[in-house]
Design an enzyme around this catalytic site. Sequence first.
Site, mmCIF file in Angstrom:
data_model
loop_
_atom_site.group_PDB
_atom_site.id
_atom_site.type_symbol
_atom_site.label_atom_id
_atom_site.label_comp_id
_atom_site.label_asym_id
_atom_site.label_seq_id
_atom_site.Cartn_x
_atom_site.Cartn_y
_atom_site.Cartn_z
ATOM 1 C CE1 TYR A 125 -3.759 2.437 0.928
ATOM 2 C CE2 TYR A 125 -2.141 3.311 2.410
ATOM 3 C CZ TYR A 125 -3.271 3.368 1.704
ATOM 4 O OH TYR A 125 -4.026 4.465 2.183
ATOM 5 C CB VAL A 137 -8.760 0.867 14.210
ATOM 6 C CG1 VAL A 137 -8.385 1.899 14.390
ATOM 7 C CG2 VAL A 137 -9.071 -0.184 15.655
HETATM 8 P P1 NAD Z 1 -13.151 3.861 0.758
HETATM 9 O O1 NAD Z 1 -12.788 2.476 0.619
HETATM 10 O O2 NAD Z 1 -14.503 4.309 1.496
HETATM 11 O O3 NAD Z 1 -13.221 4.617 -0.342
HETATM 12 C C1 NAD Z 1 -12.575 4.383 -1.619
HETATM 13 C C2 NAD Z 1 -13.587 4.445 -2.564
HETATM 14 O O4 NAD Z 1 -12.679 4.087 -3.923
HETATM 15 C C3 NAD Z 1 -14.618 3.435 -2.625
HETATM 16 O O5 NAD Z 1 -15.713 4.009 -2.990
HETATM 17 C C4 NAD Z 1 -14.368 2.182 -3.856
HETATM 18 O O6 NAD Z 1 -15.552 1.808 -4.179
HETATM 19 C C5 NAD Z 1 -13.641 3.104 -4.958
HETATM 20 N N1 NAD Z 1 -12.625 2.323 -5.618
HETATM 21 C C6 NAD Z 1 -11.860 1.397 -5.271
HETATM 22 N N2 NAD Z 1 -11.138 0.863 -6.343
HETATM 23 C C7 NAD Z 1 -11.796 1.647 -7.442
HETATM 24 C C8 NAD Z 1 -11.431 1.321 -8.796
HETATM 25 N N3 NAD Z 1 -10.776 0.358 -9.394
HETATM 26 N N4 NAD Z 1 -12.437 2.212 -9.627
HETATM 27 C C9 NAD Z 1 -13.074 3.101 -9.188
HETATM 28 N N5 NAD Z 1 -13.322 3.370 -7.899
HETATM 29 C C10 NAD Z 1 -12.703 2.237 -6.889
HETATM 30 O O7 NAD Z 1 -11.794 4.394 1.359
HETATM 31 P P2 NAD Z 1 -11.750 5.913 2.358
HETATM 32 O O8 NAD Z 1 -10.987 5.798 3.634
HETATM 33 O O9 NAD Z 1 -12.685 6.718 2.027
HETATM 34 O O10 NAD Z 1 -10.335 6.355 1.322
HETATM 35 C C11 NAD Z 1 -10.378 7.324 0.252
HETATM 36 C C12 NAD Z 1 -8.829 7.516 -0.093
HETATM 37 O O11 NAD Z 1 -8.170 7.971 1.015
HETATM 38 C C13 NAD Z 1 -7.999 6.210 -0.612
HETATM 39 O O12 NAD Z 1 -7.155 6.690 -1.784
HETATM 40 C C14 NAD Z 1 -7.353 5.818 0.623
HETATM 41 O O13 NAD Z 1 -6.148 5.183 0.206
HETATM 42 C C15 NAD Z 1 -6.899 7.370 1.261
HETATM 43 N N6 NAD Z 1 -6.546 7.184 2.540
HETATM 44 C C16 NAD Z 1 -7.602 7.027 3.476
HETATM 45 C C17 NAD Z 1 -7.149 7.191 4.788
HETATM 46 C C18 NAD Z 1 -8.100 6.653 5.906
HETATM 47 O O14 NAD Z 1 -7.506 6.893 6.941
HETATM 48 N N7 NAD Z 1 -9.263 6.313 5.781
HETATM 49 C C19 NAD Z 1 -5.972 7.629 5.265
HETATM 50 C C20 NAD Z 1 -4.821 7.841 4.313
HETATM 51 C C21 NAD Z 1 -5.206 7.660 2.957
HETATM 52 C C1 UD1 Z 2 -5.050 3.687 7.886
HETATM 53 C C2 UD1 Z 2 -5.955 3.633 6.487
HETATM 54 C C3 UD1 Z 2 -4.883 3.584 5.423
HETATM 55 C C4 UD1 Z 2 -4.274 4.901 5.583
HETATM 56 C C5 UD1 Z 2 -3.505 5.049 6.793
HETATM 57 C C6 UD1 Z 2 -2.591 6.231 6.954
HETATM 58 C C7 UD1 Z 2 -8.099 2.387 6.416
HETATM 59 C C8 UD1 Z 2 -8.793 0.982 6.520
HETATM 60 N N1 UD1 Z 2 -6.590 2.547 6.448
HETATM 61 O O1 UD1 Z 2 -4.025 2.442 7.883
HETATM 62 O O2 UD1 Z 2 -5.823 3.807 4.162
HETATM 63 O O3 UD1 Z 2 -3.184 5.176 4.479
HETATM 64 O O4 UD1 Z 2 -4.334 4.749 7.814
HETATM 65 O O5 UD1 Z 2 -2.030 6.354 8.066
HETATM 66 O O6 UD1 Z 2 -8.630 3.429 6.654
HETATM 67 N N2 UD1 Z 2 -6.477 -2.469 14.879
HETATM 68 C C9 UD1 Z 2 -7.119 -3.330 15.671
HETATM 69 N N3 UD1 Z 2 -8.098 -3.816 15.754
HETATM 70 C C10 UD1 Z 2 -8.846 -4.096 14.653
HETATM 71 C C11 UD1 Z 2 -8.525 -3.073 13.291
HETATM 72 C C12 UD1 Z 2 -7.367 -2.409 13.532
HETATM 73 O O7 UD1 Z 2 -6.177 -3.238 16.645
HETATM 74 O O8 UD1 Z 2 -9.868 -4.698 14.780
HETATM 75 C C13 UD1 Z 2 -5.169 -1.718 14.960
HETATM 76 C C14 UD1 Z 2 -4.255 -2.225 13.663
HETATM 77 O O9 UD1 Z 2 -3.321 -3.250 13.690
HETATM 78 C C15 UD1 Z 2 -3.493 -0.913 13.506
HETATM 79 C C16 UD1 Z 2 -4.464 0.315 14.011
HETATM 80 O O10 UD1 Z 2 -5.484 -0.489 14.573
HETATM 81 O O11 UD1 Z 2 -2.391 -0.786 14.451
HETATM 82 C C17 UD1 Z 2 -4.877 1.102 12.977
HETATM 83 O O12 UD1 Z 2 -5.498 0.190 12.050
HETATM 84 P P1 UD1 Z 2 -6.309 0.689 10.625
HETATM 85 O O13 UD1 Z 2 -7.484 1.487 11.162
HETATM 86 O O14 UD1 Z 2 -6.296 -0.425 9.801
HETATM 87 O O15 UD1 Z 2 -5.191 1.702 9.954
HETATM 88 P P2 UD1 Z 2 -3.898 1.669 9.519
HETATM 89 O O16 UD1 Z 2 -3.221 0.277 8.998
HETATM 90 O O17 UD1 Z 2 -2.912 2.790 10.389
#
Ligand code: NAD
Ligand code: UD1
Length: 309
Positions: free
Chosen positions: A142, A186
């Site tokens: 990733y 998480v």
């Molecule tokens: P999410 O899974 O809710 O959103 C991702 C969206 O992309 C979904 O709607 C999914 O259906 C769509 N998608 C996936 N593959 C696709 C494809 N091949 N074509 C078209 N659409 C596709 O996740 P999110 O948490 O909203 O993440 C949004 C963005 O932010 C992502 O790029 C993720 O890597 C990034 N990001 C998220 C976090 C976090 O903590 N949630 C942190 C850092 C970066």
């Molecule tokens: C998350 C994002 C990733 C992003 C990154 C940026 C998601 C799914 N992942 O990754 O897209 O790029 O932040 O910092 O939004 N954990 C538990 N129990 C659970 C689930 C998770 O203990 O049931 C722990 C994991 O092991 C980890 C922490 O919680 O140590 C955070 O995990 P997670 O929410 O999956 O996020 P990241 O891996 O940090």
Amino acid sequence: MKSLVTGGAGFIGSHLVDALVAAGDQVVVLDDLSTGRRENLAQVADVIEFIEGDVADRATVDRAVAGCDRVFHQAAVASVPATVERPVATHHVNLGGALMVLEAARAAGVKRVVFASSAAVYGDTGAEACVETAAPNPQSPYAVEKLAAETYMRVWADLYGLPTASLRYFNVFGPRQDPSSPYSGVISIFVDRLRRGLVPTIFGDGEQTRDFVFVADVVRANLAAGALDAPAGLVCNIGRGETTTLKQLYGHLAALLGGPPAPHFGPARAGDIRDSKARVDRAFEALGWRAQVPVADGLRALVEAVQGT
Ligand code: NAD
Ligand code: UD1
């Protein structure tokens, strides 16, 4: 202004779509609904254009980007463990998709591409806050995919004059984050389990830390980056600059939702980083952005939203 939001049916993307619609933009969403949901866009369904398709498919992206001034590229497989298990497939979406967006945007004369990058590119930095000038150290497919996509963003700015900005989100949380997969964020998992009277599991000792940032703040950062004139090729942290341990997080949520004093503990997860915290100076200097929602307030807002209060 016309904006394309890839991944706009997802958690962060759908909040961004809401904000763009509220600001008067014409909005196109491209999403394959792999993790996103149409229900996330129900409130704006009448005023946006929704295209169901793959962001790594050039013809589809060309159609979506036509006439757009800005692209907010959120589509990705957002789960670190999913990329550990299926690196070839996620490379195609996370890196191939970013390249396709850049090429389609360049051909269509888009004025700015804002890319959802990740704090994961830093790898483990110990207790040190992550600063954008530090050498990245990806520790999962990733993180490799996000770093390579960021590099494409910068090079497309330098080489082709396409203004881009990569926002390194830290751990984003809020309503609509889907808890249904073991790979989900998480906070969404803990909230879901506690609401169902189940005991969440912490992977590892619970002393790992994350810089949790509320989704409304991340949307504001995207709007600021989307409105930017310069610099092209910006890379910028989007976090609060403070950390919460997993044990503390569990404590907050157990207090809000009711739950046993201690969670379960399981083995640490492969590819996990230990600590993650943002330096936030550049976000303020470049975007005038600072997170506004304290973690405790964001958790309360999330719990109220899922309880429908
Ligand atoms: P999410 O899974 O809710 O959103 C991702 C969206 O992309 C979904 O709607 C999914 O259906 C769509 N998608 C996936 N593959 C696709 C494809 N091949 N074509 C078209 N659409 C596709 O996740 P999110 O948490 O909203 O993440 C949004 C963005 O932010 C992502 O790029 C993720 O890597 C990034 N990001 C998220 C976090 C976090 O903590 N949630 C942190 C850092 C970066
Ligand atoms: C998350 C994002 C990733 C992003 C990154 C940026 C998601 C799914 N992942 O990754 O897209 O790029 O932040 O910092 O939004 N954990 C538990 N129990 C659970 C689930 C998770 O203990 O049931 C722990 C994991 O092991 C980890 C922490 O919680 O140590 C955070 O995990 P997670 O929410 O999956 O996020 P990241 O891996 O940090």
